[in-house]
Write a protein that holds these residues in place. Structure first.
Motif: not given
Lengths: 615, 326
Positions: B52-57
């Protein structure tokens, strides 16, 4: 037969008219004939029309650079004649098409022998003999120009035939005969001409010709590509940019190696896709040039803090901004070692020749995995595009090093999941700074990564008591790399310990310095030694400092404006290099220029010599 | 490339990490994290083969709360990371999460091009119309004229339509769900993961701190239509809409479904439609790659060996060297 063993030949023309192909044919034919070659490719940021040229130096011993004077200028259109006529030596030769060029209009030195060749007539004759369209055969003017030059040099036509066979293979093999017709006519046209017998730069037969197929004719982009293939690179991303794209195209043209070569929407994607791929354990890289490298720096920082092994090749070109997009420069050294914000370890190396392109490409993946950090390799445009005949690459001694990777836990039982999944301390604080990795897919184990400062398991933290050891742990890996990486991959000293002048340099200037050392000794009785720096980070401060402190006189030679290596040396060793030889025209430094500037430094004690030669 | 599943599936609780989230009370992100954990459990995915990947925020922290391989990447770059990982190792189930600013703003270039490639992965966008973590600036989905309390002045840029953008870019599964509709969200995530190709789920996600317009209460409101009470949120499939292409070789059907989807995505109404707007089965990136690269016909890039047990490199360069041997 008397003659020479070192000549410089030039061909040019509007881009898109086959200049590269003719230089390849010439270089190949000379190599087939037993000589060694070094070829310089110069071109504009343009597809068709603007002037490009190729200069090939031929010697009977290995050659690593160009010289400035041209012995044969071979032209089949007017612009090359106009631009380069005054570079021909007074006893040199000028091959031209009398239908388009009148030598009387050119600034040719007076002693130059002029050889008119009716290029158009030759093409028309072949068209008639073979029933072909003369317009389509126009490209063969290149072959005529090459063959006429070979005839003048006294090289047998068999070498042209052999070279054509090497170039036109498979479906294109039928072009060999057609091109041989052009070559025969060129030989026939040159030989009876006035001045042919008196031309002084006839090549002597090589005294010790290497065996057929025993050498490679290669440029740096190809050498790098092959190094990556050998290393097991399986994933390469890129966004089209000159000159890095040549390596990517080379890899794309070889699908048999099973490398996924992925053309991205931009360099942000290129770097981050390569890192994403690398997190799975695959060997992954990207290749770019200055502007693209700028866009990549944030991603490289993420790979640094997450200790992801990956490789970036940054083929330097003239900057800043779009700068001189197709020209040579070594202007990204300080940027590369500082790329990205914050402190994190990166390994930065700079190859200096074709063998080092191959070797560094191979080693980059080993270092990336052993030290779990991004590796940046800094070739330059001259290395990427220049062609050289070399001994084969050394493959037998290569070993793959994947660093510390843990596999399945011996206690792990499939189905026994209720006991829980093991959270793996991917960023475990260790004395060496290296924490063992597991790769996604290893049963029973997981961990996290984040661009934030993190715990041993990869969760976000802002606690000083974790920040300090984690930050230090990452940086420690550079000390380890400095200790473990063999010295000759970090720096090399060529020549005797005692010398009148120590030249410090990096990247593609290596060849010109090596060639110039011989000339300075033989013709001027000046002893040069040459300190080549290959490892920019971690910097070999101790070794380099020791050599410089003992040196009688030191000059740093670089293709940039501000003397970036000299700055780095001062930063890392406190040694201020007193003499600088710099070139920032975007053209590579030649043997001729090194000889002249070394004399300026040794005899006149010049502090700064700025080189300018080349169109 | 087939994905392995667990013989004895784990409960959803096993997909929870031991970390407590630091989102604001009432944040829609809680609902989405729950939905992902539930879906992973029902799909019986091995945590070590799920990435599971995520960006920023705010949404970027999601992977830290889920007990699978997690990677919290850079702002706007979640898709490149995810695509790189999936292309290198198609045995992994890859999911990406991120905010609307992350995906449709700073990462919009990647959003566009991810649609062209049909890599088999799922992208879940948390759409709350604001940049939460920097205190509520307008995101690319905030409509013109709106002024949530965090904005000093009314918003004068137009909003993008993420579903229509995805359709134009070539996403092969395009759905909208809602953070506080756990059943629909879980089922949509499952369907997206099961879909062979690039799937987008735009999830409406109330931000209780900065978006005081599209709140949980807003989505729960009842509306009046011709004297009848109707819900704000409805399921598009219940109206007879079918966005699933049955035969991807049928040009006419594909065209029709695409135009229907486009109309549905742009329908002007006070109600909010959830559901799958468009779905088509096409060759995935790794299937096409196998046609270009002979070694990848039956193997993934990660599977290809390049050294022996003694760590000697095994790649034979001789065919390529022959081209340059003189």
């Amino acid at each position: 037969m008397s003659g020479t063993t070192d000549i410089s030949w030039m061909i040019g023309g509007p881009q898109g008219t086959g200049v590269d192909s003719s230089a390849t044919l010439f270089a190949r034919a000379m190599t087939v004939a037993g000589y060694w070659v070094y070829g310089k490719r110069e071109y504009h940021s343009n597809i068709k029309g603007k002037h490009s040229y190729f200069q090939v130096r031929v010697k009977d011993v290995p050659v690593h650079s160009n010289t400035d004077p041209v012995h044969i200028l071979s032209t089949f259109e007017h612009s090359t004649a106009e631009i380069h006529a005054d570079e021909v030596v007074p006893d040199g030769a000028f091959i031209y098409d009398p239908r388009v060029t009148d030598p009387a209009d050119l600034p040719l030195p007076s002693g130059v022998t002029k050889f008119p060749i009716e290029f158009g007539k030759i093409i028309e004759e072949i068209a008639e003999e073979t029933g072909s369209n003369p317009v389509k055969l126009g490209i063969m003017k290149n072959t005529v120009a090459v063959a006429a030059s070979a005839a003048l040099l006294g090289v047998e036509i068999d070498s042209i035939e052999e070279a054509l066979k090497g170039i036109f293979t498979g479906k294109k093999a039928k072009l060999v005969d057609l091109n041989m017709k052009a070559a025969e006519k060129a030989y026939a046209a040159i030989k009876p001409q006035a001045g042919f017998g008196d031309f002084v730069y006839k090549l002597e037969k090589p005294s010790n010709p290497p065996k057929s197929k025993s050498r490679l004719l290669v440029n740096g982009a190809t050498a790098t590509g092959l190094g990556k293939v050998k290393a097991g690179c399986r994933y390469q991303t890129y966004y089209s940019i000159t000159p890095a794209v040549d390596e990517c195209i080379y890899l794309e043209q070889h699908p048999e190696f099973g490398i996924v070569v992925f053309q991205c929407e931009d360099e942000l994607s290129a770097i981050n896709m390569a890192i994403g791929a690398a997190t799975t354990g695959i060997r992954s890289s990207t290749s770019t040039s200055g502007p693209g490298f700028c866009l990549m720096s944030e991603g490289i920082g993420w790979a640094g803090i997450n200790e992801v092994p990956m490789v970036v090749f940054n083929y330097q070109r003239g900057g800043p901004s779009t700068g001189l997009p197709t020209r040579n420069e070594q202007g990204e050294l300080l940027f590369a070692i500082h790329a990205g914000h914050g402190d994190y370890p990166k390994i930065v190396m700079a190859p200096g020749d074709m063998h080092e392109c191959f070797e560094d490409a191979f080693n980059a993946f080993n270092f990336a995995e052993r030290y779990q950090t991004p590796v940046i390799v800094l070739p330059d445009k001259a290395l990427a595009n220049n062609t050289q005949s070399i001994e084969p690459f050394e493959e037998a001694s290569l070993k793959v090093d994947r660093g510390q990777i843990e596999g399945v836990d011996p206690n792990y039982k499939e189905g026994d999941l209720e006991a829980g999944i093991q959270q793996f301390p991917r960023f475990k604080i260790t004395d060496s700074g290296i924490s063992p990795r597991v790769l996604p897919g290893t049963p029973g184990k997981i961990f996290w990564t984040t661009g934030d400062e993190h715990t041993e398991f990869g969760h976000i933290t802002e606690k000083p008591e974790i920040r300090i050891p984690m930050h230090e742990k990452r940086m420690k890996k550079l000390d380890l790399a400095a200790k473990e990486i063999p010295q000759d991959l970090q720096y090399k000293l060529f020549g005797s310990e005692q010398a009148d002048l120590t030249m410090v340099a990096w990247g593609s200037t290596k060849g010109a310095i090596l060639d110039a050392m011989d000339v300075l000794k033989k013709e001027h009785n000046i002893t040069i030694n040459f300190l080549q720096i290959r490892m920019m980070s971690p910097f070999p401060s101790e070794g380099v400092g020791a050599i410089l402190k003992k040196a009688k006189k030191v000059a740093c030679i670089e293709s940039n404006l501000s003397g970036q290596l000299a700055q780095l040396v001062r930063m890392r060793t406190s040694f201020e290099i007193p003499h600088q030889i710099l070139k920032y025209t975007g053209r590579p430094i030649s043997e001729t220029e090194i000889v002249a500037s070394a004399l300026d430094v040794v005899k006149k004690d010049e502090k700064k010599v700025v080189l300018t030669y080349g169109r | 490339m087939a994905v392995k599943t667990l013989e004895s599936p784990l409960k959803a609780a096993k997909y929870k990490s031991d970390l407590t989230s630091d989102w604001c009370p009432g944040c829609g992100d809680f609902g989405i994290v729950n939905g992902i954990q539930q879906a992973l459990a029902e799909l019986a995915l091995p945590p070590w083969e799920t990435y599971l990947f995520s960006g920023v925020g705010c949404s970027g922290k999601t992977p830290h709360y889920i007990q699978v391989y997690g990677s919290h990447t850079l702002h706007g770059r979640v898709l490149p990371y995810s695509l790189g990982a999936k292309m290198a190792n198609p045995h992994l189930t890859v999911l990406a999460v991120g905010g609307d600013g992350d995906g449709y703003g700073i990462g919009s270039g990647h959003f566009v091009h991810a649609g062209r490639r049909n890599v088999d992965m799922t992208y879940i966008v948390f759409n709350n119309e604001v940049y939460g973590l920097t205190k509520g600036q307008a995101s690319p989905t905030l409509e013109k004229g709106m002024q949530p309390k965090s904005l000093a002045l009314p918003h004068i840029s137009q909003a993008i339509n993420p579903l229509a953008l995805a359709l134009a870019c070539g996403y092969t599964f395009i759905a909208r769900s809602y953070a506080y509709d756990p059943k629909h969200l879980k089922a949509t995530i499952q369907a997206a993961v099961n879909h062979r190709g690039m799937a987008l789920i735009d999830v409406l996600q109330p931000c209780p701190t900065y978006n005081d317009i599209h709140t949980k209460e807003f989505y729960a409101e009842k509306l009046e239509k011709e004297g009848n009470e109707i819900p704000r949120v409805y399921y598009i499939e219940e109206t007879g809409y079918d966005g699933v292409v049955k035969n991807s070789n049928d040009v006419q059907e594909v065209n029709e479904k695409r135009m229907n989807a486009f109309n549905a995505m742009y329908k002007l109404e006070d109600q909010v439609a959830l559901g799958t707007f468009y779905k088509i089965e096409l060759d995935t990136y790794d299937e096409l790659l196998g046609k270009n690269l002979p070694q990848l016909k039956d193997a993934a890039p990660i599977d290809l060996k390049y050294h022996d047990d003694q760590m000697n490199p095994t790649t034979d360069l001789s065919s390529a060297l022959a081209e340059i041997q003189v």
